[in-house]
Design a protein around this motif. Sequence first.
Motif, mmCIF file in Angstrom:
data_model
loop_
_atom_site.group_PDB
_atom_site.id
_atom_site.type_symbol
_atom_site.label_atom_id
_atom_site.label_comp_id
_atom_site.label_asym_id
_atom_site.label_seq_id
_atom_site.Cartn_x
_atom_site.Cartn_y
_atom_site.Cartn_z
ATOM 1 N N ILE A 1 114.830 48.201 122.474
ATOM 2 C CA ILE A 1 114.465 46.807 122.696
ATOM 3 C C ILE A 1 115.386 45.990 121.803
ATOM 4 N N SER A 2 116.121 45.064 122.416
ATOM 5 C CA SER A 2 117.036 44.212 121.666
ATOM 6 C C SER A 2 116.498 42.796 121.633
ATOM 7 N N LEU A 3 116.549 42.190 120.466
ATOM 8 C CA LEU A 3 116.113 40.818 120.276
ATOM 9 C C LEU A 3 117.288 40.020 119.728
ATOM 10 N N VAL A 4 117.621 38.932 120.401
ATOM 11 C CA VAL A 4 118.661 38.026 119.927
ATOM 12 C C VAL A 4 117.958 36.715 119.611
ATOM 13 N N CYS A 5 118.008 36.328 118.332
ATOM 14 C CA CYS A 5 117.274 35.146 117.893
ATOM 15 C C CYS A 5 117.876 34.625 116.597
ATOM 16 N N PRO A 6 117.467 33.430 116.169
ATOM 17 C CA PRO A 6 117.932 32.935 114.868
ATOM 18 C C PRO A 6 117.523 33.888 113.742
ATOM 19 N N ILE A 7 118.327 33.933 112.694
ATOM 20 C CA ILE A 7 118.082 34.858 111.573
ATOM 21 C C ILE A 7 116.674 34.707 111.012
ATOM 22 N N MET A 8 116.194 33.467 110.892
ATOM 23 C CA MET A 8 114.877 33.252 110.304
ATOM 24 C C MET A 8 113.736 33.781 111.162
ATOM 25 N N ASP A 9 114.029 34.137 112.413
ATOM 26 C CA ASP A 9 112.998 34.662 113.311
ATOM 27 C C ASP A 9 113.043 36.175 113.489
ATOM 28 N N VAL A 10 113.951 36.859 112.791
ATOM 29 C CA VAL A 10 114.043 38.315 112.922
ATOM 30 C C VAL A 10 112.779 38.944 112.327
ATOM 31 N N PRO A 11 112.108 39.789 113.085
ATOM 32 C CA PRO A 11 110.903 40.439 112.564
ATOM 33 C C PRO A 11 111.217 41.300 111.333
ATOM 34 N N SER A 12 110.296 41.328 110.406
ATOM 35 C CA SER A 12 110.508 42.084 109.169
ATOM 36 C C SER A 12 110.591 43.584 109.415
ATOM 37 N N ASN A 13 110.068 44.069 110.537
ATOM 38 C CA ASN A 13 110.094 45.500 110.826
ATOM 39 C C ASN A 13 111.265 45.903 111.731
ATOM 40 N N ALA A 14 112.276 45.047 111.861
ATOM 41 C CA ALA A 14 113.446 45.381 112.686
ATOM 42 C C ALA A 14 114.150 46.600 112.093
ATOM 43 N N ILE A 15 114.523 47.542 112.942
ATOM 44 C CA ILE A 15 115.175 48.775 112.490
ATOM 45 C C ILE A 15 116.628 48.525 112.139
ATOM 46 N N GLU A 16 117.324 47.766 112.973
ATOM 47 C CA GLU A 16 118.725 47.414 112.730
ATOM 48 C C GLU A 16 118.912 45.955 113.061
ATOM 49 N N ARG A 17 119.904 45.343 112.413
ATOM 50 C CA ARG A 17 120.253 43.971 112.744
ATOM 51 C C ARG A 17 121.704 43.720 112.391
ATOM 52 N N GLU A 18 122.286 42.762 113.078
ATOM 53 C CA GLU A 18 123.661 42.368 112.782
ATOM 54 C C GLU A 18 123.726 40.849 112.823
ATOM 55 N N ASP A 19 123.894 40.270 111.679
ATOM 56 C CA ASP A 19 123.949 38.816 111.557
ATOM 57 C C ASP A 19 125.375 38.313 111.784
ATOM 58 N N GLY A 20 125.505 36.998 111.866
ATOM 59 C CA GLY A 20 126.828 36.389 111.907
ATOM 60 C C GLY A 20 127.369 36.097 113.291
ATOM 61 N N TRP A 21 126.499 35.941 114.291
ATOM 62 C CA TRP A 21 126.925 35.629 115.648
ATOM 63 C C TRP A 21 126.650 34.161 115.946
ATOM 64 N N ARG A 22 127.505 33.561 116.774
ATOM 65 C CA ARG A 22 127.293 32.207 117.291
ATOM 66 C C ARG A 22 127.460 32.254 118.797
ATOM 67 N N ALA A 23 126.702 31.414 119.487
ATOM 68 C CA ALA A 23 126.679 31.467 120.945
ATOM 69 C C ALA A 23 127.093 30.144 121.569
ATOM 70 N N PHE A 24 127.643 30.255 122.769
ATOM 71 C CA PHE A 24 127.814 29.072 123.597
ATOM 72 C C PHE A 24 127.382 29.400 125.016
ATOM 73 N N ARG A 25 126.928 28.363 125.701
ATOM 74 C CA ARG A 25 126.393 28.496 127.055
ATOM 75 C C ARG A 25 127.483 28.162 128.068
ATOM 76 N N ILE A 26 127.546 28.947 129.120
ATOM 77 C CA ILE A 26 128.479 28.687 130.215
ATOM 78 C C ILE A 26 127.718 27.852 131.243
ATOM 79 N N GLN A 27 128.199 26.662 131.487
ATOM 80 C CA GLN A 27 127.524 25.753 132.409
ATOM 81 C C GLN A 27 128.452 25.363 133.543
#
Length: 95
Positions: free
Chosen positions: A12-38
């Motif tokens: 199960i993958s969760l992509v969310c702001p850093i402050m919303d990462v669950p404390s029980n996450a097994i792995e995480r990788e910070d430092g991503w920024r997103a843009f929307r294709i419109q």
Amino acid sequence: KFCFIGKTDEEISLVCPIMDVPSNAIEREDGWRAFRIQGDWIFLAGVLAKLSALLAEKGIGIFAISTFNTDYILTKEENFSFALEILSQSGYQVI
């Protein structure tokens, strides 16, 4: 607020702001920024492929997320401005 959940038979993958990462996450990788294709062309074949190819040619790796009506491209934070510059120079409107 952006949040994306993807579930497969292996993870199960969760992509969310850093402050919303669950404390029980097994792995995480910070430092991503997103843009929307419109655009009205969002369902045309190859749009995401063309954008990702432009970035790959310049050595920028991406993480792509697609929903029913929207695509998102995430890059590492240090590549974000360069990625937007590449797309802008290639004729895409960057807002």
